[in-house]
Design a protein around this motif. Structure first.
Motif, PDB file in Angstrom:
ATOM      1  N   ASP A 146     149.084  51.421 -10.537  1.00 54.39           N
ATOM      2  CA  ASP A 146     148.299  52.138 -11.545  1.00 54.39           C
ATOM      3  C   ASP A 146     149.065  52.149 -12.870  1.00 54.39           C
ATOM      4  O   ASP A 146     149.741  53.115 -13.191  1.00 54.39           O
ATOM      5  CB  ASP A 146     148.020  53.556 -11.040  1.00 54.39           C
ATOM      6  N   ASN A 180     148.142  52.274 -16.091  1.00 56.83           N
ATOM      7  CA  ASN A 180     147.803  53.200 -17.183  1.00 56.83           C
ATOM      8  C   ASN A 180     147.796  54.654 -16.738  1.00 56.83           C
ATOM      9  O   ASN A 180     147.491  55.548 -17.541  1.00 56.83           O
ATOM     10  CB  ASN A 180     146.464  52.822 -17.822  1.00 56.83           C
ATOM     11  N   ASN A 182     143.542  55.535 -10.952  1.00 55.63           N
ATOM     12  CA  ASN A 182     142.763  54.467 -10.331  1.00 55.63           C
ATOM     13  C   ASN A 182     143.601  53.183 -10.290  1.00 55.63           C
ATOM     14  O   ASN A 182     143.803  52.540 -11.323  1.00 55.63           O
ATOM     15  CB  ASN A 182     141.483  54.242 -11.148  1.00 55.63           C
ATOM     16  N   PRO A 183     144.081  52.796  -9.110  1.00 57.41           N
ATOM     17  CA  PRO A 183     144.905  51.584  -9.039  1.00 57.41           C
ATOM     18  C   PRO A 183     144.086  50.299  -9.079  1.00 57.41           C
ATOM     19  O   PRO A 183     144.661  49.208  -9.119  1.00 57.41           O
ATOM     20  CB  PRO A 183     145.606  51.740  -7.679  1.00 57.41           C
ATOM     21  N   ASP A 213     145.840  56.447 -14.833  1.00 60.37           N
ATOM     22  CA  ASP A 213     144.597  57.215 -14.775  1.00 60.37           C
ATOM     23  C   ASP A 213     144.193  57.576 -13.346  1.00 60.37           C
ATOM     24  O   ASP A 213     143.111  58.108 -13.115  1.00 60.37           O
ATOM     25  CB  ASP A 213     143.466  56.460 -15.478  1.00 60.37           C
ATOM     26  N   ASN A 216     141.786  49.424 -11.441  1.00 63.70           N
ATOM     27  CA  ASN A 216     141.323  48.953 -12.742  1.00 63.70           C
ATOM     28  C   ASN A 216     142.438  48.375 -13.608  1.00 63.70           C
ATOM     29  O   ASN A 216     142.219  48.059 -14.775  1.00 63.70           O
ATOM     30  CB  ASN A 216     140.599  50.080 -13.501  1.00 63.70           C
ATOM     31  N   ASP A 217     143.628  48.221 -13.064  1.00 63.61           N
ATOM     32  CA  ASP A 217     144.714  47.675 -13.877  1.00 63.61           C
ATOM     33  C   ASP A 217     145.822  47.109 -13.002  1.00 63.61           C
ATOM     34  O   ASP A 217     145.836  47.275 -11.781  1.00 63.61           O
ATOM     35  CB  ASP A 217     145.262  48.718 -14.860  1.00 63.61           C
TER      36      ASP A 217
HETATM   37 CA   LIG Z   1     144.685  52.579 -13.533  1.00 63.20          CA
END
Ligand SMILES: [Ca+2]
Ligand SMILES: [Ca+2]
Ligand SMILES: [Ca+2]
Ligand SMILES: [Ca+2]
Length: 261
Positions: free
Chosen positions: A83, A85, A89-90, A87, A92-93
């Motif tokens: 993760d 960024n 949520n692993p 946030d 989405n990045d």
């Molecule tokens: Ca993320």
């Protein structure tokens, strides 16, 4: 008989002699030594300048932006699943790991079959671009419109993401430039990059290739396009990443100017 000072001097000598071998950090293949083959990122002259209007009525200065690698080694970014960024949520990045290749044979030129060891370092984040439908290295470029008189930025597009790939080959004569494209993937787990002598162009018609100049008065400005603006990537020359182009905004559109900024 060894004096107290002699013992200290001997100790210093031992420490001094021991320093070179212990200072050589291990590369990712366990080897030591060798000079880094750093990339050098630079921005070429923008092309395809034109004015566009969005459906919402915004006035958009569009252009094609080209970023090249003229250094001794490739730009190479490897995704690491986490993760980046923060946030929560692993999915989405990805963390982007820059791999700096080592000149194993000491000839100053990168050859993939010979110079295999690398020093990895955390460089930034990959994120999925919904608009482009592929994965971007975050914050690879920014675009600024600068008032010629005051030097103030009057409009900008910051943190422009790129999928780094070998699209163009403008500098085949740079030592170590391969004959063929190597980096070409933009998926979740693709290793992105730019080979020595290659460049990547984001064309004027691509979503986000603009500066919103709604409300900006017509007149003469400097368009400054900068690669790696936050200096996330290690390279051999950090001073040649920007290109400055004087332009004139008019009632009918935009005109490139020959005068320097
Ligand atoms: Ca993320
Ligand atoms: Ca540079
Ligand atoms: Ca070499
Ligand atoms: Ca840099």
């Amino acid at each position: 008989m060894t004096s107290r000072f002699g013992a200290v001097a001997s100790l210093v000598l031992v420490v001094t002699m021991a320093a070179p071998s212990s200072a050589l950090a291990r590369h990712d293949d366990g080897s030591r030594g060798g000079a880094p083959l750093l990339p050098n990122i630079t921005t070429l002259q923008p092309t395809g300048l034109r004015m566009d209007h969005s459906n919402a009525g915004a006035r958009l200065l569009r252009f094609s932006n080209t970023i090249a690698n003229v250094g001794a080694g490739p730009i190479e970014l490897q995704p690491r699943k986490e993760d980046c960024n923060g946030d929560g949520n692993p999915a989405n990045d990805r963390t982007a790991i820059q791999r700096i290749y080592i000149d194993a044979d000491g000839d100053g030129v990168y050859r993939r079959s010979v110079d295999r060891a690398a020093d990895p370092r955390v460089a930034g984040c990959f994120e999925f671009s919904v608009a482009h439908g592929h994965w971007h290295f975050h914050d690879f470029a920014d675009y600024q419109l600068v008032d010629l008189t005051s030097g103030l930025v009057v409009a900008s597009n910051d943190k422009v993401g790129f999928c780094l790939s070998d699209t163009l080959h403008p500098y085949p004569g740079v030592p170590g430039s391969p004959r063929h494209r190597y980096y070409r993937g933009c998926r979740r787990n693709s290793v992105q990059g730019q080979s020595v002598g290659f460049a990547d162009i984001y064309d004027w018609y691509v979503y986000g290739q603009w500066i919103d100049v709604t409300g900006t008065p017509n007149g003469d400005y400097c368009l400054v396009t900068t690669a790696d603006p936050a200096n996330q990537l290690l390279e051999s020359d950090e001073t040649d990443n920007a290109y400055s182009q004087q332009i004139r905004l008019t009632a009918s559109g935009v005109v490139p100017r020959a005068d320097p900024c």
